[in-house]
Design a protein around this motif. Structure first.
Motif, short mmCIF file in Angstrom:
data_model
loop_
_atom_site.label_atom_id
_atom_site.label_comp_id
_atom_site.label_asym_id
_atom_site.label_seq_id
_atom_site.Cartn_x
_atom_site.Cartn_y
_atom_site.Cartn_z
N MET A 66 45.38 16.56 34.97
CA MET A 66 46.00 16.84 36.26
C MET A 66 46.52 15.54 36.86
O MET A 66 45.76 14.56 36.97
CB MET A 66 44.98 17.49 37.21
N PRO A 67 47.78 15.47 37.26
CA PRO A 67 48.30 14.25 37.88
C PRO A 67 47.60 13.98 39.21
O PRO A 67 47.02 14.88 39.83
CB PRO A 67 49.78 14.54 38.05
N SER A 68 47.70 12.75 39.67
CA SER A 68 47.00 12.31 40.87
C SER A 68 47.97 12.19 42.05
O SER A 68 49.19 12.15 41.88
CB SER A 68 46.34 10.95 40.63
N ARG A 69 47.39 12.08 43.23
CA ARG A 69 48.20 11.87 44.44
C ARG A 69 49.06 10.62 44.25
O ARG A 69 48.60 9.59 43.77
CB ARG A 69 47.29 11.71 45.65
N GLY A 70 50.31 10.72 44.63
CA GLY A 70 51.24 9.61 44.49
C GLY A 70 52.12 9.70 43.27
O GLY A 70 53.18 9.08 43.22
N GLU A 71 51.69 10.46 42.25
CA GLU A 71 52.51 10.63 41.05
C GLU A 71 53.64 11.63 41.32
O GLU A 71 53.51 12.53 42.14
CB GLU A 71 51.66 11.13 39.88
N SER A 72 54.73 11.49 40.57
CA SER A 72 55.84 12.42 40.66
C SER A 72 55.76 13.43 39.52
O SER A 72 55.52 13.05 38.36
CB SER A 72 57.17 11.68 40.61
N VAL A 73 55.95 14.66 39.85
CA VAL A 73 55.81 15.77 38.90
C VAL A 73 57.17 16.09 38.29
O VAL A 73 58.19 16.14 38.99
CB VAL A 73 55.23 17.01 39.60
N ASP A 74 57.18 16.33 36.99
CA ASP A 74 58.41 16.75 36.30
C ASP A 74 58.43 18.25 36.03
O ASP A 74 59.51 18.85 35.98
CB ASP A 74 58.54 15.99 34.97
N VAL A 75 57.24 18.84 35.83
CA VAL A 75 57.17 20.28 35.54
C VAL A 75 55.96 20.86 36.28
O VAL A 75 54.85 20.33 36.18
CB VAL A 75 57.02 20.56 34.03
N ILE A 76 56.20 21.94 37.03
CA ILE A 76 55.10 22.75 37.55
C ILE A 76 54.95 23.92 36.59
O ILE A 76 55.85 24.77 36.48
CB ILE A 76 55.37 23.25 38.97
N ALA A 77 53.86 23.96 35.86
CA ALA A 77 53.70 24.91 34.75
C ALA A 77 52.84 26.09 35.16
O ALA A 77 51.89 25.95 35.94
CB ALA A 77 53.06 24.19 33.56
N ASP A 78 53.19 27.25 34.59
CA ASP A 78 52.42 28.48 34.78
C ASP A 78 52.19 28.78 36.26
O ASP A 78 51.07 28.94 36.73
CB ASP A 78 51.07 28.39 34.05
N VAL A 79 53.29 28.89 36.98
CA VAL A 79 53.24 29.17 38.41
C VAL A 79 54.01 30.46 38.69
O VAL A 79 54.90 30.84 37.91
CB VAL A 79 53.82 27.98 39.22
N ARG A 84 56.84 14.28 44.60
CA ARG A 84 55.76 13.29 44.65
C ARG A 84 54.55 13.93 45.32
O ARG A 84 54.63 14.43 46.44
CB ARG A 84 56.20 12.05 45.44
N LEU A 85 53.41 13.90 44.66
CA LEU A 85 52.22 14.57 45.14
C LEU A 85 51.64 13.84 46.35
O LEU A 85 51.34 12.64 46.29
CB LEU A 85 51.17 14.65 44.04
N THR A 86 51.48 14.57 47.43
CA THR A 86 50.80 14.03 48.61
C THR A 86 49.39 14.59 48.75
O THR A 86 48.62 14.11 49.57
CB THR A 86 51.61 14.35 49.87
N HIS A 87 49.11 15.62 47.96
CA HIS A 87 47.77 16.21 47.94
C HIS A 87 47.57 16.92 46.62
O HIS A 87 48.48 17.60 46.12
CB HIS A 87 47.57 17.22 49.07
N VAL A 88 46.39 16.73 46.03
CA VAL A 88 45.98 17.48 44.84
C VAL A 88 44.53 17.88 45.05
O VAL A 88 43.68 17.04 45.37
CB VAL A 88 46.11 16.67 43.54
N ALA A 89 44.24 19.16 44.90
CA ALA A 89 42.87 19.64 45.10
C ALA A 89 41.98 19.20 43.95
O ALA A 89 42.44 19.08 42.81
CB ALA A 89 42.87 21.15 45.23
#
Length: 498
Positions: free
Chosen positions: A1-14, A493-498
């Motif tokens: 799982m990527p961390s806060r601050g990383e940029s996501v390229d794919v949101i999978a299985d949503v 860019r992730l500002t929150h990840v549970a």
């Protein structure tokens, strides 16, 4: 799982939701491909290579990033240091609690959140002094339109001492400004923490209406590395000439990324329901001469709005009572200004269609209807305007924009949506359920564009997104309030990840 601050390229299985969807995917899982802060493709799960940083949504739902369109950011953040008085049952109870409250580093005691409209006893200076002694003590009403101070506090602030110790409207706002500005370093730290908590609820942006020169405060926070939330900050009439001289126009960014932008001119034109100062067509019970107060005369309001509009500023006009709302709509018509009416809690039936005709948004706080239901049924029992008429406004074509007015209500978009749809909480019967809106309208009203923008996602959209654990369009009242944000992102860019 990527961390806060990383940029996501794919949101999978949503999974997708939204009443205005045009995609063919139904309830099937998809992959959302992002690039340079935008959605570039939405495809069946694994139909395209998952390249780069992948966020596994694990079957959750994706929605547009949520906005709170009315926040007093510093005052909301400082609540963490203040004595909570929301459940105080009387003036005596509130005073007693403040006598036991912690003394802050600046030598004051500060409490907030009381609602005195239905208290059986009166607020008096003698009662507060007896409970709090010589420590300067401040009790801020939930609506922020009145403050109860003891003698030590009145003397410290240089205000006259009277029998009540209660300040209303502009004097009360001045007390809040002084308390909020006590230590910017502490305030900035608490703002950062509070907005990180908001990101964990799916918030990507807020309209900050603090009563301060917000351009300076947000430039300072940006310099310190703030990057959690999009901000549009308000400007008040006393700052208008400075803003125009500095060439600040709505939408102008303070930073290269465009995270913090100039927002509207905010004008407070009447009081509040809780303080019994909202400008209304009928008198308040037991006080036949009290119709509330217009704090800005209609002609002066038009002049302010013309001046702001000429300088490129939108307008956000606080109007709670039906008389104030009528004058605000008149001023939009006369000035040609664009923007919103903030609160619109009591609107004359004839004024409901004027919002849409004038292109004026209704920036409303649905939880206030639930907080104020008993006060409304008593204090406004004789009013003929429409109280908290969300469905009527929406049906007339008004763009609804939801917020909290934090700290007046908690900054929680899911609570706002639940209140708007179900008109209740805590198991009570729904209050005026005929004025509830559908979940799709509530969700769209909680995004940047408002209720008229819809909530479906399309390629090309900015990747301000939230992955949540349930479909908000099919949730019950308690389920909607309990919705959890698994991930929140601004331009990917992730500002929150549970």
């Amino acid at each position: 799982m990527p961390s806060r601050g990383e940029s996501v390229d794919v949101i999978a299985d949503v999974r997708l939701t939204g009443a205005d969807r045009l995609d063919p995917f139904g309830a099937d899982a998809v992959d959302i491909h992002l690039s340079h802060g935008r959605i570039v493709d939405i495809a069946p799960a694994r139909a395209l290579p998952r390249q780069g940083t992948v966020l596994d949504a694990d079957g959750g739902w994706v929605i547009p990033g949520l906005w709170d369109h009315h926040v007093h950011t510093v005052q909301w953040a400082l609540v963490a240091q203040r004595e909570p008085l929301g459940d105080a049952t009387s003036a005596a109870d509130a005073a007693s609690r403040m006598g036991r409250a912690a003394v802050l580093a600046d030598g004051r005691r500060v409490g907030s959140g009381f609602r005195d409209a239905l208290w059986a006893d009166e607020m008096t200076l003698a009662a507060l002094d007896a409970a709090t002694g010589t420590v300067p003590t401040y009790l801020i009403n939930a609506d922020v339109h009145s403050v109860w101070l003891n003698t030590a506090a009145l003397q410290r602030e240089g205000f006259p001492v009277d029998d009540t110790g209660v300040l209303r409207e502009e004097p009360a706002f001045e007390i809040s400004r002084r308390l909020n500005a006590a230590d910017p370093a502490i305030g900035d730290r608490l703002v950062r923490s509070a907005l990180q908590t908001a990101a964990a609820r799916g918030i990507v942006g807020v309209v900050d209406l603090d009563m301060a020169w917000n351009a300076e405060a947000w430039a300072r926070r940006l310099d310190a590395g703030f990057d959690t939330t999009r901000i549009r900050f308000g400007i008040y009439p006393g700052q208008l000439e400075r803003a125009l001289a500095e060439g600040l126009a709505s939408g102008d960014a303070l930073d290269p990324a465009g995270l913090v932008c100039v927002g509207p001119l905010k004008v407070i034109t009447d009081g509040s329901l809780g303080t019994r100062t909202a400008a209304c067509s009928h008198a308040y019970p037991g006080d036949p001469h009290n119709h509330g107060v217009l704090t800005v005369p209609p002609d002066a309001l038009v002049e302010l709005m013309v001046r702001a509009t000429g300088g490129g500023l939108e307008c956000a006009v606080h109007a709670i009572g039906d008389v104030a709302n009528s004058h605000a709509l008149d001023a939009f018509a006369a000035s040609g200004a664009t923007g919103t009416i903030e609160h619109a809690q009591l609107v004359a039936h004839a004024d409901v269609p004027r919002f849409a005709r004038l292109g004026v948004g209704a920036s409303v706080q649905p939880e206030h209807a639930i907080d104020d239901r008993d006060i409304t049924d008593t204090v406004w029992a004789t009013q003929t305007g429409l109280p908290y008429g969300l469905r009527s406004l929406a049906a007339a074509g008004t763009n609804l924009l939801f917020g909290s007015d934090a700290p007046v209500a908690p900054l929680d978009p899911w609570a706002a949506m639940a209140a708007a749809v179900f008109r209740t909480r805590d198991g009570r019967p729904a209050w005026h359920p005929e004025e509830g809106v559908d979940a799709a309208t509530a969700l769209a009203a909680s995004t940047w564009g408002g209720s008229l923008s819809g909530s479906a996602l399309f390629p090309g959209d900015r990747a301000d997104l939230v992955v949540v654990d349930r479909d908000p369009l099919g949730a019950s009242e308690t389920e909607l309030r309990a919705t959890a944000a698994c991930a929140t992102m601004i331009e990917g860019r992730l500002t929150h990840v549970a």
